[in-house]
Design a protein around this motif. Structure first.
Motif, PDB file in Angstrom:
ATOM      1  N   UNK A 172       0.840  -1.213   0.000  1.00  0.00           N
ATOM      2  CA  UNK A 172       0.000   0.000   0.000  1.00  0.00           C
ATOM      3  C   UNK A 172       0.871   1.257   0.000  1.00  0.00           C
ATOM      4  N   UNK A 173       1.850   1.304   0.893  1.00  0.00           N
ATOM      5  CA  UNK A 173       2.688   2.509   0.984  1.00  0.00           C
ATOM      6  C   UNK A 173       3.589   2.653  -0.234  1.00  0.00           C
ATOM      7  N   UNK A 174       3.903   1.534  -0.887  1.00  0.00           N
ATOM      8  CA  UNK A 174       4.721   1.574  -2.097  1.00  0.00           C
ATOM      9  C   UNK A 174       3.934   1.942  -3.334  1.00  0.00           C
ATOM     10  N   UNK A 175       2.661   2.244  -3.150  1.00  0.00           N
ATOM     11  CA  UNK A 175       1.844   2.714  -4.272  1.00  0.00           C
ATOM     12  C   UNK A 175       1.187   4.069  -4.000  1.00  0.00           C
ATOM     13  N   UNK A 176       0.429   4.174  -2.916  1.00  0.00           N
ATOM     14  CA  UNK A 176      -0.358   5.386  -2.685  1.00  0.00           C
ATOM     15  C   UNK A 176       0.525   6.556  -2.258  1.00  0.00           C
ATOM     16  N   UNK A 183       9.670  -3.763  -0.723  1.00  0.00           N
ATOM     17  CA  UNK A 183       8.543  -3.255  -1.519  1.00  0.00           C
ATOM     18  C   UNK A 183       8.337  -1.756  -1.355  1.00  0.00           C
ATOM     19  N   UNK A 184       8.571  -1.216  -0.173  1.00  0.00           N
ATOM     20  CA  UNK A 184       8.318   0.211   0.053  1.00  0.00           C
ATOM     21  C   UNK A 184       9.589   1.047   0.036  1.00  0.00           C
ATOM     22  N   UNK A 185      10.758   0.394   0.021  1.00  0.00           N
ATOM     23  CA  UNK A 185      12.014   1.135   0.098  1.00  0.00           C
ATOM     24  C   UNK A 185      12.137   1.837   1.448  1.00  0.00           C
ATOM     25  N   UNK A 186      13.120   2.742   1.532  1.00  0.00           N
ATOM     26  CA  UNK A 186      13.300   3.505   2.771  1.00  0.00           C
ATOM     27  C   UNK A 186      12.445   4.765   2.783  1.00  0.00           C
ATOM     28  N   UNK A 187      12.108   5.272   1.592  1.00  0.00           N
ATOM     29  CA  UNK A 187      11.565   6.631   1.541  1.00  0.00           C
ATOM     30  C   UNK A 187      10.037   6.693   1.624  1.00  0.00           C
ATOM     31  N   UNK A 188       9.404   5.534   1.802  1.00  0.00           N
ATOM     32  CA  UNK A 188       7.998   5.519   2.187  1.00  0.00           C
ATOM     33  C   UNK A 188       7.842   5.202   3.667  1.00  0.00           C
TER      34      UNK A 188
END
Lengths: 471, 471, 471
Positions: free
Chosen positions: A373-377, A405-410
């Protein structure tokens, strides 16, 4: 004789020597960065009045549910720990004796984060040189109490010694924020800001909900018996909180459920709720609708939303009846996010101005739901490992299950989420060490360069929190 | 200046030196084995026409939802990335500018598998020697485009350079398979086979389901408005797919639900479904019944079944309305297998001729449900870590949570599952490194001998996929 | 030629050399401590009669569902393994040929705990020096059989050689406990105690439930057609079990559901259940109510409760019909504890005299539900990693996911939970090695001192089990 107490400089860093060397270098470069604490539960009055803390027992045991829940689980009663019942008969236990009971059972905390935090405070803040146990109990009690009465251990002095850049507290909309106002008006430069936590006027199951709404109306001059007036009261009060430093709201719901009702449906639901004529699913729906309303208000006033779902509060019924809330009996439950957040996200999920920080007590959601979710929205960020999972192992699981999936920056940097003020440096130190260890492993596996890891370490320690919380 | 780009020969191998040595030896022995890719989503037309790929942006950004979902999560719009909306107004963005936007945000991918795959392709396929960033953006764009226009970078040449033994694509039953036919008829020896993916004519919620059924009837000469005719159409079409190389079917359902209805119930359900007169639970039941029907057909025609459940497709409603399917907004959900698969397993689970390969987006099922099921039923195998979990961490979790109960020989080798053709060697390389690292750890812990680990490494790399997919 | 078989002294210890050294020291100090086995499924008759075991096949294959489920998953039939169907036609397979089939497929167990246990028994108990495979099959079969016929390999001799301090078996309330009586009456000093496992008279879905209740009445002289008489029968029988050594009860329910009905509701539910006039939810409710009743009885007679929920029994329908229970087709399911246990905990959760040991087949509950529950309620302890999770990886996950919140002292030591008597030392040895490795990691990370780790290792090996099971 008690064992020596020593905080090893390499503690919590990976065992493999090359990785440990890298981790140590990364940690050295960030360990003295200021502490940013954008979510927590310390008491603003401490910093407003700057009175000395009372004694070791009142500081470390009575208010810390991590501590007394473990003692309770092994058959020590709350009465023995001096935790008063609601029935009035105050516990008459002697603080020194309570401290001794804690000391004699301190081995129960082996392997837990509480032990890490407590030892850190004992050694680094109070200079203790032996381990807490039955033998050292009195020395501890006397040493800590003596130091607490000195000026160097007053709240503001500790705040500065701890190198805290910012400390957020959490208050009810009904709170006058007098202590925050007093801090702002004082000549002290410490930045202690509030956070808007509307559960007492948003959750129909909250103790005194109905009275709270009346008070909410009085405070804001709005008619909180109408849906429109109730929403206006929130807008007014959010603005008041902003003037006392708030950059965020916080929502502690049983689930992550959100709703997207039209105004007429919402009005009808509100009327059922304030009439006390609501079912459990009405209450759930109302809380969910209010998350969506709060998102709408955030688009107007720029407050960041934090969502902390998934705790079954006050699970121990008889303890709750005798001692009230927050007695170590909150238990996590399975928490679903994908369906639950959809109504809110359908309405506002793509708004560039909205920022919602998601937390979980259900670690299975990290890789399955939250990171996707955080890696998209664009409106979603991930808060750090929370509460029961705020341990070295829990922090590692968070990174290992979200970064792919979300990396560090999400993600949103670290929260200490504590009411134990003295443990704040210890908690941030644990997070910094675990993050540096994780980054060092990525370098050892040739997935990041050392230069990249060093930059990310600074971001995880300071920049992500500043950005996420709009500080 | 951009940082140097170097693919370290020991990347992704365990940090501990003795284990790393072992892992390196295991990896050296299998790294040059041919690539078997029995499940993926490349376009057969590439290999039929053998036309050059267009440019770096069209190859790496526009079609890769891993890439653009991360950029989107940080506030970059799909329009900025040149991804066209369905409303017709084609995005007019300049490919070079899109590439620059990607380059400048490439740090977002730190710690993700996308970064591993992309760096691998940049370094090993295109010979880039500095890291992608704002400075190197134009050099990348020009170098990649120049190489793409050369004969050595046409699809068939790359297929051979990549040492691909077999590549499976996935097509709808309505696909004419003209490109597969053309490849078979050509003098090129590359083996590109199809896979029967019947979702468009099996899922009542699929876009255009009703029209699809009509076309399905026309293609097969069957009366697809009758249950019997509809099933015959599948049989006919499966046979057609087999003649174009298919050895497997693939089923992408929201859940793992199966049914075991009698013929009369199934007929009635089918009539409700094709009349459009069905409830959501009818649709679910119909998909479930069709899995059981597909198993029955597999017993006749030997096609292996693949089941890919658990994705909430097109979760972002407004993005779906504006840009259509597959825009990075598919989100995993909790997936139950034990009750869900029982109807099918009750009917066919003990058939020695049946082979069903199970995948999951819910990693909690690995040790709890999937390994116990595959470690008992002769018809079940476990597919590899899939989609969001196709990362170094995800692959490790797969081995650590399935091997103890299912062993190695109830698994089906690696799938790259990609439409990003150029990343196929990178993805298989990651899997080989992680598997060798895992095996090396078992040797270091004295749970396997070196000889055993070496044999298993070959099986995981080639033999299990050949056997599972009947290649 | 078969490969050499060698049990490496450092097996299962962490790879990193400094951590391995520490782990080895911790392990050396506890490896020879006596075995306490407070939960398992060996046959008391073995120790009562002290007859020799039959042969290798009857000892290692036919009764071990870990072994034959794996073989079955790869297409070997139960008939081929000499496992008789219920239809009467006994499997006529030759034990030597069955052993050969097992030997030739022994590679299937690579990476599984069964392989660890079996190799340990082969090497340490039978002195085998080459790996089991097709070549060594006959040597194994003959050597094992020859040794089994010697006095040194009779059950009591092995019990002593294994240094077993206590071994608990599990019996139905309908069991006469004649073998336990015979052991008590004998001059043999081995301590083999029973455990009260009332599922056959508590679970309305149990085979022969109705007849079981009649027999239950006859055995106890109570009227088990009345609620009061039925409860009295339990009290009587629990007392009988206590006289045969029992210190605990055991409950193998599909879920962790409990109830807190008043006497009238319970009486009515009981009447529906014994009339056979109950719904599935009645059955679930009845099992749940009986857990609460058992807790009440435990408060009177001090028997410790064990709760083992979450297995879908006999999932393979046709195998169950042909071969009966326990044929390797029990599959774990998601298991909820927080809501499920609340009725029982509301009533008795704070009783200092009550002790309930919780197990799970759903590892997601460790950090989310079980550690938080056990880290609060004085009546709850955590049982060790169980069944499918009784592997090196599973044991590590247990420690890594429970210690942070529950510490070490809310856990109950190790259970081997086995009917494979000869594997008991192997299983305890695996647990000791994994625990020492985990403790060594905490020391290497400077979270425990070496002295503390050494003390905890002794507690995990012996003292926690003695205390938890009141031995």
């Amino acid at each position: 004789m008690s064992d020596p107490l020593q905080m090893h400089p390499d503690r919590l860093l990976p065992a493999e020597p090359a990785t440990r060397n890298l981790a140590r270098q990364l940690y050295q470069a960030i360990k003295d960065l200021p502490i940013i604490s954008p979510h927590g539960h310390t008491d603003a009055q401490w910093f407003a009045s700057n009175d000395s803390f009372t004694d070791a027992t009142a500081l470390f045991i009575t208010p810390d549910h991590y501590v007394f829940r473990m003692l309770y689980s092994q058959g020590i009663t709350l009465e023995q720990l001096g935790i008063g019942s609601q029935e009035g008969a105050a516990a008459a236990a002697d603080p020194r004796e309570i401290w001794r009971l804690f000391s004699e059972n301190y081995t129960l905390f082996q392997g837990t984060p509480s032990r890490l935090w407590l030892d850190h405070v004992f050694a680094e803040v109070f200079g203790m040189q032996v381990r807490l146990d039955g033998n050292s109990s009195d020395t501890y009690f006397d040493t800590i109490n003596a130091k607490l009465s000195s000026d160097e251990f007053r709240p503001r002095a500790l705040f500065e010694r701890f190198n805290i850049e910012l400390l957020a507290t959490t208050e009810s909309p009904l709170d006058a924020l007098e202590h925050h106002a007093s801090i702002i008006d004082s000549d002290w430069q410490g930045r202690v800001i509030t956070t808007y936590r509307p559960d007492p006027v948003v959750d129909p199951d909250y103790d005194g909900f109905k009275d709270n709404l009346i008070e909410f109306g009085q405070l804001t001059g709005e008619d909180t018996s109408s849906w429109r007036g109730y929403l206006n009261a929130h807008r007014t009060r959010r603005e008041y909180f902003k003037r006392h430093g708030a950059t965020a709201t916080d929502h502690g719901h049983p689930t992550a459920g959100t709703e997207n009702l039209d105004a007429q449906q919402a009005e009808k639901l509100f009327q059922r709720v304030i009439a006390g004529d609501h079912s459990p699913s009405d209450a759930e729906q109302f809380r969910g609708q209010m998350l969506t309303e709060m998102a709408a208000m955030s688009l107007d006033d720029d407050l960041v939303m934090q969502l902390h779902p998934g705790s079954y509060r006050n699970h121990n019924q008889s303890l709750y009846e005798r001692f009230g809330r927050d007695k170590g009996a909150d238990i996590p439950r399975q928490t679903e996010y994908v369906q639950a957040l959809k109504p809110l996200l359908d309405k506002y999920g793509n708004e560039p101005g909205l920022s919602i920080i998601l937390f979980t007590l259900d670690e299975t959601a990290y890789s399955r739901e939250l990171a996707p979710l955080a890696g998209h929205y664009p409106s979603l960020l991930l808060g750090p490992a929370w509460w029961f999972h705020d341990s070295p192992e829990g922090m590692r699981r968070f990174r290992q299950q979200t970064t792919e999936t979300a990396g560090f920056y999400n993600t949103a940097g670290f929260n200490d989420d504590t009411r134990a003020f003295l443990s704040i440096p210890a908690r941030h130190d644990v997070a910094r060490r675990i993050d540096c260890g994780y980054l060092a492993e990525l370098v050892t596996e040739h997935r990041l360069t050392e230069t990249e890891a060093a930059e990310i370490a600074v971001d995880l320690t300071n920049n992500l929190a500043r950005k996420a919380y709009r500080l």
